[in-house]
Motif scaffolding. Sequence first.
Motif, short mmCIF file in Angstrom:
data_model
loop_
_atom_site.label_atom_id
_atom_site.label_comp_id
_atom_site.label_asym_id
_atom_site.label_seq_id
_atom_site.Cartn_x
_atom_site.Cartn_y
_atom_site.Cartn_z
N TRP A 24 -2.07 -0.92 -10.81
CA TRP A 24 -2.17 0.45 -10.30
C TRP A 24 -1.13 1.36 -10.94
CZ3 TRP A 24 -6.75 0.86 -8.93
CH2 TRP A 24 -7.39 -0.20 -8.30
N THR A 25 -0.07 0.78 -11.49
CA THR A 25 0.84 1.55 -12.34
C THR A 25 0.12 1.95 -13.63
OG1 THR A 25 2.83 0.45 -11.49
CG2 THR A 25 2.99 1.45 -13.67
N VAL A 26 -0.62 1.01 -14.20
CA VAL A 26 -1.44 1.31 -15.37
C VAL A 26 -2.49 2.37 -15.02
CG1 VAL A 26 -3.09 0.35 -17.04
CG2 VAL A 26 -1.08 -0.97 -16.38
N PHE A 27 -3.03 2.29 -13.81
CA PHE A 27 -4.00 3.29 -13.36
C PHE A 27 -3.38 4.68 -13.32
CE2 PHE A 27 -5.82 5.74 -9.81
CZ PHE A 27 -7.15 5.80 -10.20
N CYS A 28 -2.15 4.77 -12.83
CA CYS A 28 -1.46 6.07 -12.79
C CYS A 28 -1.28 6.61 -14.20
CB CYS A 28 -0.10 5.92 -12.11
SG CYS A 28 -0.20 5.66 -10.32
N ALA A 29 -0.84 5.76 -15.12
CA ALA A 29 -0.71 6.19 -16.51
C ALA A 29 -2.07 6.56 -17.08
CB ALA A 29 -0.06 5.09 -17.35
N GLY A 30 -3.06 5.78 -16.71
CA GLY A 30 -4.41 6.02 -17.22
C GLY A 30 -5.01 7.33 -16.76
N VAL A 46 0.84 -1.21 0.00
CA VAL A 46 0.00 0.00 0.00
C VAL A 46 0.87 1.25 0.00
CG1 VAL A 46 -1.63 1.34 1.40
CG2 VAL A 46 -1.99 -1.11 1.07
N PHE A 47 1.95 1.25 0.78
CA PHE A 47 2.82 2.42 0.88
C PHE A 47 3.38 2.82 -0.49
CE2 PHE A 47 7.12 4.16 1.25
CZ PHE A 47 6.89 5.27 2.06
N PHE A 48 3.98 1.88 -1.19
CA PHE A 48 4.61 2.22 -2.46
C PHE A 48 3.58 2.55 -3.55
CE2 PHE A 48 8.28 0.03 -0.53
CZ PHE A 48 9.22 1.02 -0.72
N THR A 49 2.42 1.90 -3.50
CA THR A 49 1.38 2.19 -4.49
C THR A 49 0.78 3.58 -4.27
OG1 THR A 49 0.88 -0.18 -4.65
CG2 THR A 49 -0.76 1.36 -5.51
N LEU A 50 0.49 3.91 -3.01
CA LEU A 50 -0.03 5.25 -2.71
C LEU A 50 1.00 6.33 -3.03
CD1 LEU A 50 -1.97 4.79 0.66
CD2 LEU A 50 -2.89 4.82 -1.67
N PHE A 51 2.26 6.04 -2.75
CA PHE A 51 3.34 6.99 -3.04
C PHE A 51 3.43 7.23 -4.55
CE2 PHE A 51 7.81 8.15 -1.22
CZ PHE A 51 7.64 9.46 -1.66
N ALA A 52 3.33 6.14 -5.32
CA ALA A 52 3.36 6.26 -6.79
C ALA A 52 2.18 7.08 -7.28
CB ALA A 52 3.35 4.87 -7.42
N LEU A 79 -11.49 -4.44 -12.07
CA LEU A 79 -11.77 -5.77 -12.61
C LEU A 79 -10.48 -6.55 -12.84
CD1 LEU A 79 -14.59 -4.90 -15.17
CD2 LEU A 79 -14.86 -6.09 -12.99
N ALA A 80 -9.44 -5.86 -13.33
CA ALA A 80 -8.16 -6.52 -13.61
C ALA A 80 -7.51 -7.04 -12.33
CB ALA A 80 -7.22 -5.57 -14.33
N VAL A 81 -7.73 -6.35 -11.21
CA VAL A 81 -7.11 -6.75 -9.95
C VAL A 81 -7.85 -7.90 -9.27
CG1 VAL A 81 -6.72 -5.98 -7.57
CG2 VAL A 81 -5.92 -4.60 -9.46
N PHE A 100 7.37 0.34 -9.53
CA PHE A 100 8.21 -0.87 -9.59
C PHE A 100 8.41 -1.45 -8.20
CE2 PHE A 100 12.46 -2.78 -9.27
CZ PHE A 100 12.30 -3.83 -10.16
N CYS A 101 8.62 -0.58 -7.21
CA CYS A 101 8.77 -1.05 -5.82
C CYS A 101 7.49 -1.74 -5.35
CB CYS A 101 9.11 0.12 -4.90
SG CYS A 101 10.70 0.89 -5.21
N GLY A 102 6.35 -1.15 -5.69
CA GLY A 102 5.08 -1.78 -5.34
C GLY A 102 4.90 -3.12 -6.02
#
Length: 472
Positions: free
Chosen positions: A190-196, A155-161, A403-405, A178-180
């Motif tokens: 969630w990296t795709v979500f950030c790009a999205g 959660v930490f690295f994903t929220l930070f990203a 849905l992907a998750v 990448f760390c997440g």
Amino acid sequence: MYRGEAHGFWAALSGAFLLSCLLFAAVTRRQRGPYMDEAFHVPQAQAYCHGRFLQWDPMITTLPGLYLASVGVVKPAAWLFGWTGNVVCSTGMLRFINLLFSAGNFYLLYLLLCKIHQKNKAVSGFQRILTTLTLAMFPTLYFFTFLYYTDPGSVFFTLFAYLMCLYGNHKTSALLGFCGFMFRQTNIVWTVFCAGTVVAEKLNEAWKTKLQKKKDEKFSSRKGPFSDFIRIPKFIIEYLLSPKNLVTLTALTWPYIILVAVFFGFVFINDGIVVGDRSSHEACLHFPQLFYFLSFTVFFSFPHLLTPTKIRKFLLSLRRHPVQYSLIAVISLLLIWKFTYVHKYLLADNRHYTFYVWRKVFQRHDLVKYVLVPVYLFAGWSFTDMLKSKSIFWILLYFVCLLAVIVPQKLLEFRYFILPFLIYRLNIPFPSLYRQLLELAFYIVVNAVTFYLFLNRTFQWPNSDEIQRFMW
């Protein structure tokens, strides 16, 4: 941050951390040895602590992000404070890493709330701090603060990203993504979500420009859940097929594209997403997971989603669009009929709450899973209604990532719902102060019951001397 709000924030963070330390001491005192998945995580981290980086437990399904982060914290701390012997990389020391991640999550949640709702001047500093405290104590996440699991770090690295993405620091965001990913492979979504979010913003700008040109005020003002059903996908396809637009989007999102390419390379080399025990983690199309997640979200956000006003609005929408809701109900019934899976762990492991949810609710009768469809319809409508302040493109992006998750997961596991829930909760409008206080009080009660059961209501399995405990 104003001085008064800053003092309030640090007081809330300090108080929450102190409470967590007291709970940490109680949990570690009662459960000194590794418990549940810790039986795999702790020895693996200890092997890394001793420099055995080629040693790997084949039962572990995630990448070694948690163990590398732990060694990166524990080893310098041991050198700085002169720790030696068994205390270095002990179970308690490794669990404490998650307590640090929990404090980091508190800070990130606050920063995200400030950034996402920065245009809402009606929100007070007290409300931001209160919501931060509430989300930091979200029961499913908060419980695993005290065990050596991957969730707090993930959660930490994903929220930070996500935070870096919102500030436009996309290279940093991709690196944190990448760390997440190293903590849990599904975090690539969630990296795709950030790009999205970058793409969704550009789409929304182009969409508004198109509407302005056409001066279609009647069309642009429609807010119903079934409006723009055909026109929006057509517009997205046209926009993305434009070479000029593709070049612009690629220039903005190339760090994420590289990370996604790395992910696909990993999947190709690894011959799958799961690292270790693949037999128990097979991917499937488990569409009812969406219904479980919606119900989970309504349960933990009932002060906002389950209100008399919401119910009246839903019934009114139901009366206005009977054909559409009937179609959705039929599709839901078909998805439940053809795509419901029951994992062996769900039926066998009576230490998890999901075991009792499944036994007490879904196993009462074969028709129960179908009878719950109206509940799912309301949950889905209420869930979506809370996101109406976001653009249609953001909403579509979020649901695709959701849905992907969760859909490929065969096992019903509440931990899989943590990140999609937090991202959803961060992006809905601030509720009234009364509802915020009710939500916090509810979380405190749920946490109190959870820790009471875990610490005091132990039991044993037949033919086993090991103490068992209830947990999420």
